[in-house]
Structure formats: C-alpha cells, structure tokens
Design a protein around this motif. Structure first.
Motif, short mmCIF file in Angstrom:
data_model
loop_
_atom_site.label_atom_id
_atom_site.label_comp_id
_atom_site.label_asym_id
_atom_site.label_seq_id
_atom_site.Cartn_x
_atom_site.Cartn_y
_atom_site.Cartn_z
N LYS A 101 0.83 -1.20 0.00
CA LYS A 101 0.00 0.00 0.00
C LYS A 101 0.87 1.26 0.00
O LYS A 101 0.56 2.24 -0.70
CB LYS A 101 -0.92 -0.01 1.22
N THR A 102 1.95 1.25 0.77
CA THR A 102 2.83 2.42 0.82
C THR A 102 3.47 2.69 -0.54
O THR A 102 3.56 3.84 -1.00
CB THR A 102 3.93 2.21 1.88
N ILE A 103 3.92 1.63 -1.20
CA ILE A 103 4.55 1.80 -2.52
C ILE A 103 3.54 2.34 -3.52
O ILE A 103 3.86 3.23 -4.33
CB ILE A 103 5.13 0.45 -3.00
N ALA A 104 2.32 1.82 -3.50
CA ALA A 104 1.30 2.32 -4.42
C ALA A 104 1.02 3.80 -4.18
O ALA A 104 0.88 4.58 -5.14
CB ALA A 104 0.02 1.49 -4.25
N THR A 105 0.96 4.21 -2.93
CA THR A 105 0.71 5.62 -2.62
C THR A 105 1.85 6.51 -3.10
O THR A 105 1.62 7.58 -3.70
CB THR A 105 0.52 5.79 -1.11
N LEU A 106 3.08 6.07 -2.87
CA LEU A 106 4.24 6.88 -3.28
C LEU A 106 4.36 6.95 -4.80
O LEU A 106 4.74 8.00 -5.35
CB LEU A 106 5.52 6.28 -2.68
N ASN A 107 4.04 5.86 -5.49
CA ASN A 107 4.10 5.88 -6.96
C ASN A 107 3.07 6.86 -7.53
O ASN A 107 3.35 7.57 -8.51
CB ASN A 107 3.85 4.48 -7.51
N GLU A 108 1.89 6.89 -6.95
CA GLU A 108 0.88 7.83 -7.43
C GLU A 108 1.31 9.28 -7.17
O GLU A 108 1.15 10.16 -8.04
CB GLU A 108 -0.45 7.54 -6.72
N ASP A 109 1.90 9.50 -6.00
CA ASP A 109 2.41 10.84 -5.69
C ASP A 109 3.52 11.23 -6.66
O ASP A 109 3.60 12.38 -7.13
CB ASP A 109 2.93 10.85 -4.25
N LYS A 110 4.38 10.27 -6.99
CA LYS A 110 5.47 10.54 -7.95
C LYS A 110 4.92 10.88 -9.32
O LYS A 110 5.42 11.81 -9.99
CB LYS A 110 6.37 9.30 -8.02
N ARG A 111 3.90 10.16 -9.77
CA ARG A 111 3.33 10.42 -11.09
C ARG A 111 2.72 11.82 -11.16
O ARG A 111 2.94 12.58 -12.13
CB ARG A 111 2.26 9.37 -11.40
N LEU A 112 1.99 12.20 -10.14
CA LEU A 112 1.34 13.52 -10.15
C LEU A 112 2.38 14.64 -10.11
O LEU A 112 2.26 15.66 -10.83
CB LEU A 112 0.39 13.64 -8.94
#
Length: 591
Positions: free
Chosen positions: A229-240
């Motif tokens: 879950k943490t990785i998914a959240t950070l990846n989305e933040d990185k994309r934005l």
C-alpha cells in the motif's frame, strides 16, 4: 614365611594335627569330633560362597535383561534395524554378554541424546518461523522448547521435520527478499520525492529501519500488505508531481526560447529540466520531484513571464548578432545598420508580437545557415588557395636567401618546408581552375555573384591569374639575364689547353647575379593578390612566425650534429636546383 604358606595345605595341616594328637594321646572319639567340626565349618563356608555367587548371577541376569530391553527400545526409537541381536546364553557367559552389549548400548544412548537435540532445534526453528509469518511472534523473540516424542526419533521423522524447515526457511527467505525489495523501493521513492524515509518506513513496521539487521526484519503478512500500500501511494504521488514538473518545464522552455536565454542561465535549472521527457520509471535522481524543486520551477516561470516583454529588444538584437556572425563566417557583407534600425522600430512600435518577431529572426538565421552551407565547399577551397599563396610567397623569399644551404640551426627544416611548399605551389593552377568552375556553377544555381568579403571571387581569381603570368614572365627574363651574365663571368683567358675556369670569379659572379635578380615590383611579385589577399598575407606572417619559433627549437637540439646537417643540406640542394620554376638561384658548384 611366604614359602611356608605356599607349602601349607589341608593335608599337611591334618598330618601335623595327627602328629600332635599322637604326642598328646588324644582318643579316637575326640579326634572324630574335631574332624566333624572341621567338616561342618568347611561346608558353611562353601554355602556362603555359593549363595553369594547365586545372588551375583541373578543381578547380572537382571542387568543383562534390562540392557537387552533398553537396547531394543533405543533401536526401535532410533530406527536402527541393523543392530545385531545378543547371542544365546550357551554361547557366552553373562559377563561376556554384558560386555558385548555395553558399547552398543552406550553408542545408542549418545545417539539418542544427539537426536533429541536435533529434533528440539528443528522443531523450535519451525515454530519460530511459523510465528514470524503469522505475526504472532515478536521479531527476535525465541520460542520455548517443544515437547519431543522420544519414542519416534527415526531418521525418517527427522527428515520430515527437516523438509518442513527447509520449506519454511525458503518461504522466509522469499518473504525477506520481498520485504527488502519493498524497503529499497520505498527508499528510492522517498529520495526522489524528497520525503523522510525513516518516518515513512517505521510507520509500516519499526523493524524495517536500516539500523536493524536482516534477521530481525518483520516478514508477516500484515507487514507485506502495508508495504504494498505504501509503494502504491508513493508511486501515485510521484506520477502527479512529475506531470506537474513537466508542465512547468515546458513553460520554461517556451519562455527561454522566446527570450533566447543563454545556456548559463538555463544550466541553473538543469536539475529541473533533465526530466522534461522522462517517464515515471526513468526519474530516479535524489530530490528530482521534491517540493522545493517544483517551487523553484513555478517561481522561475513567474519571473520569466514578467520579463518577457521587457527583454524583447535585447533578444532581437542577440538574434541579429547571430545572423551577422553567420554571414561573417561565410564572408558575406550585409548592411547591419539598416537591420538594427528595423528591429528597433518594430520593437518600439509594438506592431508585432514578441513571438512573431523572434520567429521571423529565427527564419532569417535558418536561411543564412543554408546559404553558408552552400558556400562552404567554395570557401574551403579559397582558404586552401590563400594558404598556398602564402607558401608561394615564403618560397620566393627563401629562394633568394644566400644562406639557405648553410649548416645553421633549422636549415634542414627550412629545406623540408621548401620541398613541401613546391609541391603545394605546383597544385595552385589546378586549384584556381576548380575554384573558377565551382564559383560559376554556384552563381548559375543561385543567380547571384559569389563574393568574398564584398569582392567578387571570380574577379579576384582573374587578377591573381594575371599577376601570376606577369611574375612568370619576369622570372623567365631574370633567368635568361643571369645565365648570360654567368657565361660572361665564367670565361677567362685561354691557356695552352683551352678555356680555364676560375672558381673564385665564378662565386663572385653568382653573388652579383643573385643581387641583380631580386624583384623590384613590390607586393605584386610575390605570387598573391596585392590588394585583395591582404588577409592571406597577414596569416602568412603569423604562421611564419610560429613556424620559425618551432624551427629554432628543433634546430637547437640538432646543432651538435653539424656533419649530418651539411650532408642533408647538400642532398636537398640537388633537389632544389632541379626545381627551376621555384628556386631561381642555382646551388653552389652547379655551373
């Protein structure tokens, strides 16, 4: 005493007793009583010994039976079917049987203790890994010793537990590798996003910090789920953040191009613009998507947007400078004053948008580059022609130097340069002919005269051809005059055997002829255009100065080898005298 005891026996004692009785005079009845008592006492002693022997035998039999039972039980528990059975009683004594069983029994006892220890270690490890996977056991905590079934310590059971342990250890290793991979991914993402890795990872589990060893990392299902879950959240933040940054970088490039920002100014934002076209996976630099980076880009976009109109005049003049440099590099003359006045008028009037003005200037620069490219081949040949003319001028000066065959420092280098210069000068006519053909073809294609620094190139080539022809005629006249003078000077009074040569007069005549053969026509006699090739002459002077400096340095290292220099000069002298078109002064001794 010992010998007496060794010789004493029941018979001897009885004989002594009989002798004593005979001396005393004991009756037969008394004697029989004593002998009967002796027999009874002997029987009692034998009975006691027999009873003791029977008890000892019974104890040994009990010990033998117990040993056999223990041996059978241990062999059954350890699965040792190959243990040999004990022999029958008739085959050996009881003690021999006990002695034979004892080593096997002792060996099986030690083996049992070792097997129990192995079972305990394996089962403890199994319980610990199961607890770590289920999350019911705290990281690093040891489990209590499990209950061991001592009736089943066979190797088959041991292998069964070992197989379970291997599967659990493999699963633990895979989970640990996955956890470490997730931790590394989170660390990389935190570095890129400029976030605090320690606080982020400890929110998942306190054991995931780098300061804690691998063997104490949590591998539970709950930990893996939180990591995902943490990785998914950070990846989305990185994309934005990357989308936001790329949008700002695109605006920066538009403003830089519009205002023609210098590379020094743009390089200040290389850490921002480097991810202009990168994908989410390609952005890996630490702090590349940190909040302060995005803030810097937003601030710069706002600043450049305010300066856009105030710097249009400066940008336009820079574009014009680039345009002038391109024309200057291709030796095309333009009216810069008119162009500057036109730009100033357009900027101050405001009739043209800044972007349109810059686009028009870029279009002019593109056309100038295309024109320069079309002129490049001819200009390269012009440079070769000018360089050859410079070498021709140097060769003429060198040919008129009376000391060129001396053994001084650098003389052999000048001889080599003269030989190369003759080869280069011999190619000038063909080069001029090629230049004329290509220049005419270019003028026919572009319907424009080809100029070199404002002067038509064909006119320069025609003037050079005329000057070269005049110079050749002058050389021819000088050569004929010198031959005639030498003939007069070399004839002396005839002796009785014919004409006699005076070497001293020959040398003097050569010096006089050389002095009279020097041209007096000034710059026009050096083989280069006197007025339009002044740039080539200046290049010749600077190149000659550098060449002379290098020749002096090389000559200094060879000044000690005088004999070698003289022989080389003599060899080059013969080559020099054969090139009559370039060296009009014959070598000494050639008359």
């Amino acid at each position: 005493m010992s010998s007496l005891l060794g010789e004493t026996s029941c018979g001897s004692l009885l004989q002594k007793l009989q002798l004593v009785w005979d001396e005393v005079g004991e009756s037969e009845e008394d004697r029989d009583k004593v002998l009967f008592q002796l027999d009874q006492e002997c029987l009692d002693v034998y009975k006691r010994k027999v009873d003791q022997a029977i008890k000892s035998r019974d104890l040994l039999l009990q010990a033998l039976d117990y040993s056999k039972m223990e041996l059978s039980r241990l062999a059954s528990a350890l699965g040792e079917k190959s243990i040999a059975r004990t022999p029958e009683k008739t085959a050996r004594t009881i003690k021999e049987q006990l002695t034979a069983i004892a080593p096997t029994l002792e060996h099986l006892g030690r083996q049992k203790k070792e097997r129990i220890k192995e079972f305990a270690n394996i089962q403890s490890r199994i319980e610990q890994i199961r607890g770590e996977i289920a999350g019911t056991l705290e990281v690093g905590k040891q489990v209590s010793l499990p209950q061991i079934n001592e009736d089943d310590l066979t190797t088959g059971k041991l292998r069964e537990f070992q197989s379970q342990l291997q599967e659990l250890e493999k699963e633990k290793s895979n989970r640990l590798e996955k956890v470490l991979e997730h931790v590394g991914t989170i660390q990389d993402l935190c570095n890129v996003l400029g976030m605090d890795f320690f606080s982020t990872i400890t929110e998942v589990h306190s054991s995931l910090d780098d300061s804690i060893g691998k063997e104490y990392k949590s591998i539970s299902n709950d930990t893996l789920s939180k990591l995902d879950k943490t990785i998914a959240t950070l990846n989305e933040d990185k994309r934005l953040k990357l989308e936001k940054l790329q949008e700002l970088v695109a605006q920066l490039y538009d403003l830089w191009d519009l205002m023609d920002a210098p590379m020094e100014e743009r390089s200040l934002f290389d850490h921002v613009s480097c991810n202009r076209t990168a994908t989410v996976e390609e952005v890996t630099a630490p702090g590349a998507l940190a909040l302060d980076i995005i803030d810097q880009a937003q601030t710069e976009v706002g600043r450049l947007d305010q300066l856009k109109y105030s710097k249009m005049k400066e940008i336009a003049f820079k574009k014009q400078t680039i345009l002038e440099d391109i024309y200057a590099g291709s030796h095309v003359v333009i009216d810069t004053a008119v162009a500057h006045e036109k730009i100033l008028t357009l900027v101050e009037s405001g009739n043209m948008e800044p972007s349109e003005l810059i686009a028009d200037m870029d279009s002019q620069i593109l056309k100038a580059k295309e024109q320069a490219l079309s002129r490049k081949e001819i200009l390269d040949k012009v440079e070769r022609w000018i360089s050859a003319c410079e070498e021709e001028s140097w060769l003429e000066d060198y040919s008129q130097d009376d000391n060129r065959y001396s053994s001084g420092r650098g003389a052999h280098l000048n001889l080599k340069r003269a030989e190369k210069a003759r080869i280069l000068v011999s190619k000038i006519p063909a080069l001029v002919e090629t230049l004329v053909a290509k220049t005419r073809a270019w003028e026919e294609t572009h319907c424009l005269p080809f100029t070199y620094d404002g002067v038509p190139l064909l006119a320069m080539l025609d003037e050079y051809a005329i000057l070269r022809q005049e110079k050749e005629e002058e050389k021819k006249r000088t050569r004929e005059q010198r031959r005639y003078t030498e003939q007069l000077l070399n004839i002396d009074r005839e002796g009785p055997f014919g004409t006699r040569l005076n070497p001293y007069r020959v040398a003097s005549a050569k010096k006089v002829a050389a002095a009279g053969a020097k041209p007096t026509t000034g710059g026009a006699s050096n083989g280069t255009p006197s007025r339009r090739l002044s740039t080539g002459n200046q290049l010749n002077e600077s190149k000659s100065a550098r060449s002379a400096g290098k020749d002096d340095k090389k000559g200094a290292s060879n000044s000690k080898n005088t004999a070698a220099s003289l022989s080389e000069a003599a060899a080059d002298k013969e080559v020099d005298s054969s090139a009559e078109n370039f060296d009009t002064d014959p070598a000494p001794g050639s008359a």
